[in-house]
Design a protein around this motif. Structure first.
Motif, PDB file in Angstrom:
ATOM      1  N   HIS A  14      25.748 -31.309 -42.702  1.00 45.79           N
ATOM      2  CA  HIS A  14      25.698 -30.096 -41.897  1.00 45.79           C
ATOM      3  C   HIS A  14      24.570 -29.214 -42.404  1.00 45.79           C
ATOM      4  O   HIS A  14      24.041 -29.412 -43.501  1.00 45.79           O
ATOM      5  CB  HIS A  14      27.003 -29.285 -42.000  1.00 45.79           C
ATOM      6  CG  HIS A  14      28.251 -30.030 -41.678  1.00 45.79           C
ATOM      7  ND1 HIS A  14      28.703 -30.203 -40.395  1.00 45.79           N
ATOM      8  CD2 HIS A  14      29.155 -30.643 -42.489  1.00 45.79           C
ATOM      9  CE1 HIS A  14      29.835 -30.879 -40.411  1.00 45.79           C
ATOM     10  NE2 HIS A  14      30.133 -31.162 -41.678  1.00 45.79           N
ATOM     11  N   GLU A  15      24.242 -28.209 -41.621  1.00 51.15           N
ATOM     12  CA  GLU A  15      23.328 -27.158 -42.061  1.00 51.15           C
ATOM     13  C   GLU A  15      23.965 -25.811 -41.733  1.00 51.15           C
ATOM     14  O   GLU A  15      24.661 -25.684 -40.722  1.00 51.15           O
ATOM     15  CB  GLU A  15      21.964 -27.279 -41.379  1.00 51.15           C
ATOM     16  CG  GLU A  15      21.208 -28.537 -41.783  1.00 51.15           C
ATOM     17  CD  GLU A  15      19.878 -28.677 -41.060  1.00 51.15           C
ATOM     18  OE1 GLU A  15      19.522 -27.756 -40.281  1.00 51.15           O
ATOM     19  OE2 GLU A  15      19.211 -29.711 -41.255  1.00 51.15           O
ATOM     20  N   VAL A  16      23.738 -24.826 -42.602  1.00 53.14           N
ATOM     21  CA  VAL A  16      24.311 -23.505 -42.364  1.00 53.14           C
ATOM     22  C   VAL A  16      23.295 -22.435 -42.733  1.00 53.14           C
ATOM     23  O   VAL A  16      22.621 -22.531 -43.755  1.00 53.14           O
ATOM     24  CB  VAL A  16      25.621 -23.305 -43.150  1.00 53.14           C
ATOM     25  CG1 VAL A  16      25.410 -23.440 -44.660  1.00 53.14           C
ATOM     26  CG2 VAL A  16      26.265 -21.970 -42.819  1.00 53.14           C
ATOM     27  N   ASP A  17      23.182 -21.445 -41.870  1.00 46.39           N
ATOM     28  CA  ASP A  17      22.280 -20.309 -42.094  1.00 46.39           C
ATOM     29  C   ASP A  17      23.008 -19.266 -42.934  1.00 46.39           C
ATOM     30  O   ASP A  17      24.062 -18.748 -42.532  1.00 46.39           O
ATOM     31  CB  ASP A  17      21.865 -19.714 -40.741  1.00 46.39           C
ATOM     32  CG  ASP A  17      20.860 -18.579 -40.882  1.00 46.39           C
ATOM     33  OD1 ASP A  17      20.522 -18.195 -42.022  1.00 46.39           O
ATOM     34  OD2 ASP A  17      20.414 -18.061 -39.833  1.00 46.39           O
ATOM     35  N   THR A  22      18.409 -21.376 -44.687  1.00 48.68           N
ATOM     36  CA  THR A  22      19.357 -22.428 -44.319  1.00 48.68           C
ATOM     37  C   THR A  22      19.479 -23.449 -45.435  1.00 48.68           C
ATOM     38  O   THR A  22      18.473 -23.848 -46.038  1.00 48.68           O
ATOM     39  CB  THR A  22      18.909 -23.120 -43.025  1.00 48.68           C
ATOM     40  OG1 THR A  22      18.899 -22.154 -41.963  1.00 48.68           O
ATOM     41  CG2 THR A  22      19.837 -24.257 -42.643  1.00 48.68           C
ATOM     42  N   ARG A  24      21.319 -27.323 -46.493  1.00 50.24           N
ATOM     43  CA  ARG A  24      21.966 -28.542 -46.009  1.00 50.24           C
ATOM     44  C   ARG A  24      23.117 -28.874 -46.953  1.00 50.24           C
ATOM     45  O   ARG A  24      22.987 -28.765 -48.174  1.00 50.24           O
ATOM     46  CB  ARG A  24      20.957 -29.694 -45.963  1.00 50.24           C
ATOM     47  CG  ARG A  24      21.539 -31.026 -45.492  1.00 50.24           C
ATOM     48  CD  ARG A  24      20.416 -32.007 -45.196  1.00 50.24           C
ATOM     49  NE  ARG A  24      19.645 -31.541 -44.028  1.00 50.24           N
ATOM     50  CZ  ARG A  24      18.311 -31.627 -43.933  1.00 50.24           C
ATOM     51  NH1 ARG A  24      17.598 -32.135 -44.920  1.00 50.24           N
ATOM     52  NH2 ARG A  24      17.705 -31.185 -42.841  1.00 50.24           N
ATOM     53  N   ILE A  75      14.919 -28.193 -46.969  1.00 49.42           N
ATOM     54  CA  ILE A  75      14.707 -27.081 -46.045  1.00 49.42           C
ATOM     55  C   ILE A  75      14.170 -25.901 -46.853  1.00 49.42           C
ATOM     56  O   ILE A  75      14.894 -25.309 -47.655  1.00 49.42           O
ATOM     57  CB  ILE A  75      16.015 -26.672 -45.334  1.00 49.42           C
ATOM     58  CG1 ILE A  75      16.638 -27.880 -44.626  1.00 49.42           C
ATOM     59  CG2 ILE A  75      15.745 -25.551 -44.345  1.00 49.42           C
ATOM     60  CD1 ILE A  75      17.990 -27.585 -44.004  1.00 49.42           C
ATOM     61  N   MET A  77      13.083 -22.261 -48.237  1.00 46.09           N
ATOM     62  CA  MET A  77      13.756 -20.955 -48.129  1.00 46.09           C
ATOM     63  C   MET A  77      12.788 -19.862 -48.577  1.00 46.09           C
ATOM     64  O   MET A  77      13.008 -19.196 -49.606  1.00 46.09           O
ATOM     65  CB  MET A  77      15.031 -20.933 -48.954  1.00 46.09           C
ATOM     66  CG  MET A  77      16.048 -21.993 -48.552  1.00 46.09           C
ATOM     67  SD  MET A  77      17.651 -21.790 -49.376  1.00 46.09           S
ATOM     68  CE  MET A  77      18.322 -20.365 -48.503  1.00 46.09           C
ATOM     69  N   LYS A  97      30.424 -17.646 -45.787  1.00 40.39           N
ATOM     70  CA  LYS A  97      30.070 -18.115 -44.451  1.00 40.39           C
ATOM     71  C   LYS A  97      31.059 -19.164 -43.949  1.00 40.39           C
ATOM     72  O   LYS A  97      31.434 -19.179 -42.773  1.00 40.39           O
ATOM     73  CB  LYS A  97      28.655 -18.695 -44.480  1.00 40.39           C
ATOM     74  CG  LYS A  97      28.105 -19.070 -43.118  1.00 40.39           C
ATOM     75  CD  LYS A  97      27.643 -17.852 -42.361  1.00 40.39           C
ATOM     76  CE  LYS A  97      26.920 -18.224 -41.083  1.00 40.39           C
ATOM     77  NZ  LYS A  97      26.367 -17.045 -40.398  1.00 40.39           N
TER      78      LYS A  97
END
Length: 292
Positions: A14-17, A22, A24, A75, A77, A97
């Motif tokens: 999954h990925e989450v902001d 973001t 992974r 990803i 940042m 989150k």
């Protein structure tokens, strides 16, 4: 460039902001299982836990293994605070989150230093902590890696570093993986660890931003506040470790009101590489004890 394949054992990706960027992450295990969130160290990623997660899941735990922005993440940042306290805040943001509570944090190496900071800044969602041979007190970083923060300040140094450690013989030197893993790490795993910073300038910039701010000041400040953390802590320490002597575990235990030490033989810093079954068994037993 050889494609990097992530281990299926980690679970669903999954990925989450998190607001500032973001991340992974991989999720595995029964929905109703007690939650374990893993925190790796410098220049590795969630793959560090690939041999620990299956046993944890089989025991009924629900695992989250995250690619934290420590140089092996894919990803970038660029807007995140990547100081050690900033990364600790990112972990707290991840827990918030996903609305994870009563979490057991399992941390190793550099991730252990960051987790000690997390314990003093954001203890509210933590049910217990496993520190598996990690930075603490004056060893953030240990002497073998003490020059990295200074090196990171030199232009182009991160690109040079990732190329220098590319050959296999370099990966077994004490200044690379030779003193963190007693046994050679599988080539595909090394590619997963080193590939992102080698091929992506933005990842190298993230790595440099973190390295420049590493200081024993952060771990000493955390150590002074650890007595206020009264939740259970397991200090799972490799007795043969060359970077973090067992005495560090005993010093941490003196600071923590509810700490237990277990010694793990035939391993260096990366217990999850050298003795994954034993580490997993200790984690499962600890989570059960915390739950009880």
């Amino acid at each position: 460039m050889t494609p990097i394949t992530r281990p299926e054992a980690l679970g669903v990706v999954h990925e989450v902001d998190l607001g500032s960027g973001t991340v992974r992450y991989f999720e595995n295990g029964a929905v109703e299982g007690r939650v374990v969130v893993f925190v790796h160290g410098l220049l590795v990623n969630a793959d560090l836990w690939r041999n620990v997660v299956p046993a944890a899941v089989e025991a009924g735990l629900h695992t989250y293994t995250v690619d934290w922005p420590l140089g092996s993440h894919s990803i970038p940042m660029p807007d995140a605070d990547l100081t050690p306290p900033g990364v600790a805040d990112l972990i707290a943001a991840f827990l918030e989150k996903l609305d994870l509570t009563d979490v057991t944090i399992v941390a190793n190496d550099t991730g252990g230093a960051i987790t000690q900071i997390l314990m003093t800044r954001h203890p509210e969602r933590i049910g217990g902590v496993v520190l598996a041979t990690c930075d603490a007190f004056e060893r953030f970083f240990p002497p073998a890696f003490a020059l990295l923060p200074k090196l990171a300040k030199a232009p182009g140094s991160m690109a040079a570093l990732t190329q220098v450690i590319r050959p296999k013989f370099m990966q077994r030197l004490p200044i690379t993986f030779g003193w963190v893993s007693k046994r050679p790490i599988a080539p595909e795993t090394v590619r997963s660890y080193l590939g992102p910073s080698r091929h992506n300038r933005a990842i190298r910039k993230d790595l440099a931003r973190f390295l420049k701010t590493v200081s024993k000041r952060h771990t000493f400040e955390a150590a002074e506040k650890l007595p206020a953390f009264d939740k259970p802590v397991l200090l799972a320490w490799a007795t043969e470790d060359k970077l973090f002597p067992l005495s560090l575990a005993h010093r941490l235990a003196e600071k923590l009101p509810n700490a237990t030490i277990v010694e793990i033989a035939d391993s260096y810093t990366f217990i999850s590489e050298d003795q994954p079954a034993e580490l997993a068994a200790h984690i499962v037993e600890f989570v059960a004890r915390v739950g009880a």
